[in-house]
Design a protein around this motif. Structure first.
Motif, PDB file in Angstrom:
ATOM      1  N   THR A 120       0.864  -1.172   0.000  1.00 17.24           N
ATOM      2  CA  THR A 120       0.000   0.000   0.000  1.00 17.24           C
ATOM      3  C   THR A 120       0.903   1.225   0.000  1.00 17.24           C
ATOM      4  OG1 THR A 120      -1.687  -1.157   1.274  1.00 17.24           O
ATOM      5  CG2 THR A 120      -1.791   1.253   1.248  1.00 17.24           C
ATOM      6  N   VAL A 121       0.700   2.090  -0.984  1.00 17.06           N
ATOM      7  CA  VAL A 121       1.451   3.333  -1.084  1.00 17.06           C
ATOM      8  C   VAL A 121       0.475   4.467  -0.816  1.00 17.06           C
ATOM      9  CG1 VAL A 121       2.836   4.810  -2.581  1.00 17.06           C
ATOM     10  CG2 VAL A 121       3.017   2.315  -2.777  1.00 17.06           C
ATOM     11  N   THR A 122       0.765   5.275   0.182  1.00 15.48           N
ATOM     12  CA  THR A 122      -0.132   6.353   0.578  1.00 15.48           C
ATOM     13  C   THR A 122       0.551   7.695   0.395  1.00 15.48           C
ATOM     14  OG1 THR A 122      -1.107   4.893   2.238  1.00 15.48           O
ATOM     15  CG2 THR A 122      -1.561   7.261   2.446  1.00 15.48           C
ATOM     16  N   LEU A 123      -0.072   8.565  -0.386  1.00 13.53           N
ATOM     17  CA  LEU A 123       0.393   9.947  -0.545  1.00 13.53           C
ATOM     18  C   LEU A 123      -0.491  10.832   0.316  1.00 13.53           C
ATOM     19  CD1 LEU A 123       0.918  10.169  -4.397  1.00 13.53           C
ATOM     20  CD2 LEU A 123       2.674  10.401  -2.637  1.00 13.53           C
ATOM     21  N   THR A 124       0.126  11.742   1.038  1.00 11.45           N
ATOM     22  CA  THR A 124      -0.621  12.623   1.924  1.00 11.45           C
ATOM     23  C   THR A 124      -0.170  14.066   1.703  1.00 11.45           C
ATOM     24  OG1 THR A 124      -0.688  10.856   3.575  1.00 11.45           O
ATOM     25  CG2 THR A 124      -1.215  13.072   4.337  1.00 11.45           C
ATOM     26  N   ALA A 125      -1.151  14.967   1.639  1.00  9.14           N
ATOM     27  CA  ALA A 125      -0.858  16.400   1.545  1.00  9.14           C
ATOM     28  C   ALA A 125      -1.329  17.052   2.837  1.00  9.14           C
ATOM     29  CB  ALA A 125      -1.581  17.018   0.360  1.00  9.14           C
ATOM     30  N   ASP A 126      -0.471  17.910   3.406  1.00  7.22           N
ATOM     31  CA  ASP A 126      -0.895  18.629   4.609  1.00  7.22           C
ATOM     32  C   ASP A 126      -1.467  19.992   4.221  1.00  7.22           C
ATOM     33  OD1 ASP A 126       1.273  20.309   4.124  1.00  7.22           O
ATOM     34  OD2 ASP A 126       2.505  19.473   5.732  1.00  7.22           O
ATOM     35  N   TRP A 138       3.824  17.394   0.655  1.00  2.30           N
ATOM     36  CA  TRP A 138       3.426  16.013   0.384  1.00  2.30           C
ATOM     37  C   TRP A 138       4.376  15.038   1.039  1.00  2.30           C
ATOM     38  CZ3 TRP A 138      -0.824  14.415  -2.436  1.00  2.30           C
ATOM     39  CH2 TRP A 138      -1.546  15.425  -3.078  1.00  2.30           C
ATOM     40  N   SER A 139       3.836  13.874   1.430  1.00  2.00           N
ATOM     41  CA  SER A 139       4.676  12.791   1.940  1.00  2.00           C
ATOM     42  C   SER A 139       4.135  11.471   1.410  1.00  2.00           C
ATOM     43  CB  SER A 139       4.701  12.783   3.476  1.00  2.00           C
ATOM     44  OG  SER A 139       3.416  12.539   3.989  1.00  2.00           O
ATOM     45  N   VAL A 140       4.997  10.480   1.376  1.00  5.22           N
ATOM     46  CA  VAL A 140       4.628   9.146   0.914  1.00  5.22           C
ATOM     47  C   VAL A 140       4.978   8.152   2.016  1.00  5.22           C
ATOM     48  CG1 VAL A 140       6.846   8.715  -0.236  1.00  5.22           C
ATOM     49  CG2 VAL A 140       4.806   7.469  -0.981  1.00  5.22           C
ATOM     50  N   GLU A 141       4.137   7.128   2.136  1.00  5.68           N
ATOM     51  CA  GLU A 141       4.325   6.070   3.128  1.00  5.68           C
ATOM     52  C   GLU A 141       4.041   4.748   2.422  1.00  5.68           C
ATOM     53  OE1 GLU A 141       2.352   4.808   7.431  1.00  5.68           O
ATOM     54  OE2 GLU A 141       1.717   6.625   6.422  1.00  5.68           O
ATOM     55  N   LYS A 178       3.026  -4.362   7.955  1.00  9.27           N
ATOM     56  CA  LYS A 178       4.337  -3.804   8.263  1.00  9.27           C
ATOM     57  C   LYS A 178       4.589  -2.538   7.460  1.00  9.27           C
ATOM     58  CE  LYS A 178       9.224  -4.917   8.252  1.00  9.27           C
ATOM     59  NZ  LYS A 178      10.237  -5.853   7.788  1.00  9.27           N
ATOM     60  N   ARG A 179       4.932  -1.456   8.154  1.00  8.36           N
ATOM     61  CA  ARG A 179       5.283  -0.203   7.486  1.00  8.36           C
ATOM     62  C   ARG A 179       6.752  -0.301   7.082  1.00  8.36           C
ATOM     63  NH1 ARG A 179       4.567   5.612  10.224  1.00  8.36           N
ATOM     64  NH2 ARG A 179       3.407   4.275  11.591  1.00  8.36           N
ATOM     65  N   VAL A 180       7.009  -0.261   5.776  1.00 13.74           N
ATOM     66  CA  VAL A 180       8.388  -0.369   5.303  1.00 13.74           C
ATOM     67  C   VAL A 180       9.004   0.995   5.007  1.00 13.74           C
ATOM     68  CG1 VAL A 180       8.161  -2.718   4.434  1.00 13.74           C
ATOM     69  CG2 VAL A 180       7.635  -0.814   2.925  1.00 13.74           C
ATOM     70  N   LEU A 181       8.179   2.020   4.881  1.00 15.48           N
ATOM     71  CA  LEU A 181       8.674   3.382   4.707  1.00 15.48           C
ATOM     72  C   LEU A 181       7.781   4.320   5.497  1.00 15.48           C
ATOM     73  CD1 LEU A 181      10.628   5.367   3.258  1.00 15.48           C
ATOM     74  CD2 LEU A 181       8.906   5.547   1.459  1.00 15.48           C
ATOM     75  N   ARG A 182       8.356   4.950   6.479  1.00 18.00           N
ATOM     76  CA  ARG A 182       7.613   5.942   7.276  1.00 18.00           C
ATOM     77  C   ARG A 182       7.343   7.152   6.391  1.00 18.00           C
ATOM     78  NH1 ARG A 182       7.165   4.482  12.346  1.00 18.00           N
ATOM     79  NH2 ARG A 182       8.652   3.069  13.278  1.00 18.00           N
ATOM     80  N   PRO A 183       6.385   7.997   6.769  1.00 13.34           N
ATOM     81  CA  PRO A 183       6.100   9.176   5.939  1.00 13.34           C
ATOM     82  C   PRO A 183       7.376   9.942   5.602  1.00 13.34           C
ATOM     83  CG  PRO A 183       4.454   8.964   7.651  1.00 13.34           C
ATOM     84  CD  PRO A 183       5.511   7.925   7.943  1.00 13.34           C
ATOM     85  N   THR A 184       7.594  10.095   4.316  1.00 17.86           N
ATOM     86  CA  THR A 184       8.804  10.727   3.791  1.00 17.86           C
ATOM     87  C   THR A 184       8.405  11.850   2.852  1.00 17.86           C
ATOM     88  OG1 THR A 184       9.932   8.597   3.921  1.00 17.86           O
ATOM     89  CG2 THR A 184      10.922  10.266   2.496  1.00 17.86           C
ATOM     90  N   PRO A 185       8.976  13.045   3.017  1.00 20.52           N
ATOM     91  CA  PRO A 185       8.608  14.166   2.139  1.00 20.52           C
ATOM     92  C   PRO A 185       8.921  13.859   0.674  1.00 20.52           C
ATOM     93  CG  PRO A 185       9.912  14.927   4.005  1.00 20.52           C
ATOM     94  CD  PRO A 185       9.972  13.433   4.022  1.00 20.52           C
TER      95      PRO A 185
END
Length: 107
Positions: free
Chosen positions: A25-31, A36-39, A45-52
């Motif tokens: 699951t790839v999640t893009l988030t805008a604040d 933007w960040s991707v997780e 299991k989270r393999v990549l924490r929110p990353t800008p």
């Protein structure tokens, strides 16, 4: 010919089938600030924490994925563009004011 003795001699890891990937699951988030960040998660299991990630990369990815994705993301990108335009105008005004004050001090 394989005997039961032969299979018992193999390590347990060699007898097991390889594990199939659980998917991702790839999640893009805008604040609110347009950042933007991707997780990324596989299973639970989270393999990549929110990353800008740059907004330009999000725009490019959205366009390449599907027109509906691009349509959904575009208003968020436009809002971020507008925030940046306003910020640039503010900074230009501050710079003009500072330049005017410097000019007055050097006359």
């Amino acid at each position: 010919m394989t005997t039961s003795q032969d299979s018992a001699a193999k390590p347990a890891a060699a007898r097991r089938k390889p594990k199939q990937p659980a998917g991702a699951t790839v999640t893009l988030t805008a604040d609110q600030a347009g950042q933007w960040s991707v997780e990324v998660s596989t299973g639970k299991k989270r393999v990549l924490r929110p990353t800008p990630v740059p907004a330009s990369a999000v725009a490019q990815a959205a366009k390449s994925l599907h027109a509906d994705v691009a349509d959904a993301v575009e208003p968020l990108l436009e809002a971020a563009r507008e925030q940046q335009r306003v910020r640039v105008e503010q900074l230009q005004q501050e710079l003009a004011d500072a330049q005017r004050m410097l000019d007055e001090l050097t006359e």
